[in-house]
Design a protein around this motif. Sequence first.
Motif, PDB file in Angstrom:
ATOM      1  N   SER A 168      -2.901 -11.032  32.029  1.00 20.35           N
ATOM      2  CA  SER A 168      -3.058  -9.917  32.972  1.00 20.35           C
ATOM      3  C   SER A 168      -2.024  -8.830  32.708  1.00 20.35           C
ATOM      4  CB  SER A 168      -2.959 -10.420  34.416  1.00 20.35           C
ATOM      5  OG  SER A 168      -1.724 -11.083  34.660  1.00 20.35           O
ATOM      6  N   LYS A 169      -0.810  -9.224  32.357  1.00 19.14           N
ATOM      7  CA  LYS A 169       0.206  -8.238  31.991  1.00 19.14           C
ATOM      8  C   LYS A 169      -0.221  -7.469  30.733  1.00 19.14           C
ATOM      9  CE  LYS A 169       3.874  -8.463  34.786  1.00 19.14           C
ATOM     10  NZ  LYS A 169       4.470  -7.263  35.428  1.00 19.14           N
ATOM     11  N   ARG A 170      -0.695  -8.201  29.735  1.00 19.40           N
ATOM     12  CA  ARG A 170      -1.081  -7.557  28.476  1.00 19.40           C
ATOM     13  C   ARG A 170      -2.240  -6.582  28.674  1.00 19.40           C
ATOM     14  NH1 ARG A 170      -3.392 -11.057  23.523  1.00 19.40           N
ATOM     15  NH2 ARG A 170      -5.334 -10.713  24.684  1.00 19.40           N
ATOM     16  N   ALA A 171      -3.163  -6.909  29.567  1.00 21.02           N
ATOM     17  CA  ALA A 171      -4.290  -6.020  29.823  1.00 21.02           C
ATOM     18  C   ALA A 171      -3.818  -4.664  30.342  1.00 21.02           C
ATOM     19  CB  ALA A 171      -5.260  -6.664  30.818  1.00 21.02           C
ATOM     20  N   ALA A 172      -2.833  -4.675  31.245  1.00 25.22           N
ATOM     21  CA  ALA A 172      -2.281  -3.413  31.742  1.00 25.22           C
ATOM     22  C   ALA A 172      -1.500  -2.693  30.649  1.00 25.22           C
ATOM     23  CB  ALA A 172      -1.388  -3.671  32.950  1.00 25.22           C
ATOM     24  N   ASP A 173      -0.744  -3.455  29.858  1.00 25.81           N
ATOM     25  CA  ASP A 173       0.011  -2.859  28.749  1.00 25.81           C
ATOM     26  C   ASP A 173      -0.932  -2.122  27.803  1.00 25.81           C
ATOM     27  OD1 ASP A 173       2.037  -4.334  29.919  1.00 25.81           O
ATOM     28  OD2 ASP A 173       2.233  -5.760  28.272  1.00 25.81           O
ATOM     29  N   SER A 192       6.569  -5.296  31.735  1.00 20.61           N
ATOM     30  CA  SER A 192       5.654  -6.373  31.389  1.00 20.61           C
ATOM     31  C   SER A 192       6.447  -7.672  31.293  1.00 20.61           C
ATOM     32  CB  SER A 192       4.942  -6.029  30.077  1.00 20.61           C
ATOM     33  OG  SER A 192       3.997  -7.014  29.728  1.00 20.61           O
ATOM     34  N   ALA A 251      -3.455  -0.412  35.941  1.00 21.79           N
ATOM     35  CA  ALA A 251      -4.336   0.375  35.074  1.00 21.79           C
ATOM     36  C   ALA A 251      -4.842   1.609  35.810  1.00 21.79           C
ATOM     37  CB  ALA A 251      -5.502  -0.484  34.588  1.00 21.79           C
ATOM     38  N   GLU A 257      -4.846 -10.778  38.506  1.00 22.04           N
ATOM     39  CA  GLU A 257      -5.717  -9.728  37.968  1.00 22.04           C
ATOM     40  C   GLU A 257      -5.572  -8.400  38.706  1.00 22.04           C
ATOM     41  OE1 GLU A 257      -8.553  -8.089  35.267  1.00 22.04           O
ATOM     42  OE2 GLU A 257      -7.065  -9.706  35.219  1.00 22.04           O
ATOM     43  N   THR A 295      -3.884  -0.924  28.401  1.00 20.43           N
ATOM     44  CA  THR A 295      -4.421   0.284  29.039  1.00 20.43           C
ATOM     45  C   THR A 295      -3.444   1.439  28.895  1.00 20.43           C
ATOM     46  OG1 THR A 295      -5.714  -0.972  30.656  1.00 20.43           O
ATOM     47  CG2 THR A 295      -5.175   1.300  31.215  1.00 20.43           C
ATOM     48  N   HIS A 343      -1.412  -7.375  38.446  1.00 19.21           N
ATOM     49  CA  HIS A 343      -0.857  -7.134  37.116  1.00 19.21           C
ATOM     50  C   HIS A 343      -1.709  -6.194  36.271  1.00 19.21           C
ATOM     51  CE1 HIS A 343       1.782 -11.035  36.917  1.00 19.21           C
ATOM     52  NE2 HIS A 343       2.179 -10.173  37.834  1.00 19.21           N
ATOM     53  N   HIS A 344      -3.018  -6.188  36.501  1.00 18.65           N
ATOM     54  CA  HIS A 344      -3.906  -5.439  35.613  1.00 18.65           C
ATOM     55  C   HIS A 344      -4.604  -4.271  36.317  1.00 18.65           C
ATOM     56  CE1 HIS A 344      -7.959  -5.368  33.253  1.00 18.65           C
ATOM     57  NE2 HIS A 344      -7.208  -4.330  32.956  1.00 18.65           N
TER      58      HIS A 344
END
Length: 283
Positions: free
Chosen positions: A114-119, A99, A81, A73, A121, A76-77
């Motif tokens: 967690s990767k997708r959450a940053a993507d 990613s 972010a 978290e 953002t 990666h996020h």
Amino acid sequence: MKVLLTGASGFIGRHLAAALMAAGHSVIPASRANGVDFGRMLAPRDWLPRLAGVDAVINCVGIIGESGGQRFEPLHHLAPAALFRACAEAGVRRVLQISALGADESAFSAFHLSKRAADDTLRGLDLDWFVLRPSLIYGPGGKSAGLFMRLARLPLIPVLGDGQQMIQPVHISDVVATAMQCLASPQPRQTLDIVGAETIGFGEWLQSMRRAQALPRAPLFHLPFRLALLAAHAGRHFNPLLQPENLRMLQTGYWADPGPLIRFLGRPPLKIEAGLFFTDSGK
């Protein structure tokens, strides 16, 4: 260009740093090796001092398994972010996020989520962004590639179930070439899956690694999924790659249409060849 490169000491980061410097860019590395603790870089204000004079940012930070203080978290996020929001605040428009294939609406693992959450953002900001989602990457220096090469040397190769989990391995040079092209592309705001030219079963992928090491084909040991999970629960204490979630991701298999990547690069990704396992160049 002056490029802030996070995760510069990792597998992708090292290869990208070399390519950037070879192309005449100035690289500002940000990694544990340079004293940057991502677990503490969770707000835009933590990143703003590092963005002075920066023209582009490439985030390569990634772990395949949690261990010690390394958690999905924050790494990666939350930290990426915060970095992306700092770029928007500082006016650093060109931002690349490395990613992973599978970090999409089908994601179920903590790694992919967690990767997708940053993507997400990054895609929500008014920046000239690229989200790059590589498949399984091979080439010299990769931890997962090294583990698979060792597995492939065994006289009896362990595989999950029937060993037919479909993957699209991609060479590190194709990942680097895509990122380099993103820095200059006049068409930003793209999410690109970086996949190899061939879709191959995992068992056959390990046989390819045997051939690369001048070894003949070997019989496969078909490990039932539940037994593999039990082994992973024990093995994760010795190797962070041996995580139950990683087995679930392997069991799922990931592949994508290479067409968009081919159109972006202007060429197909490299085909699997024995020599590519030991070189960082596709030439």
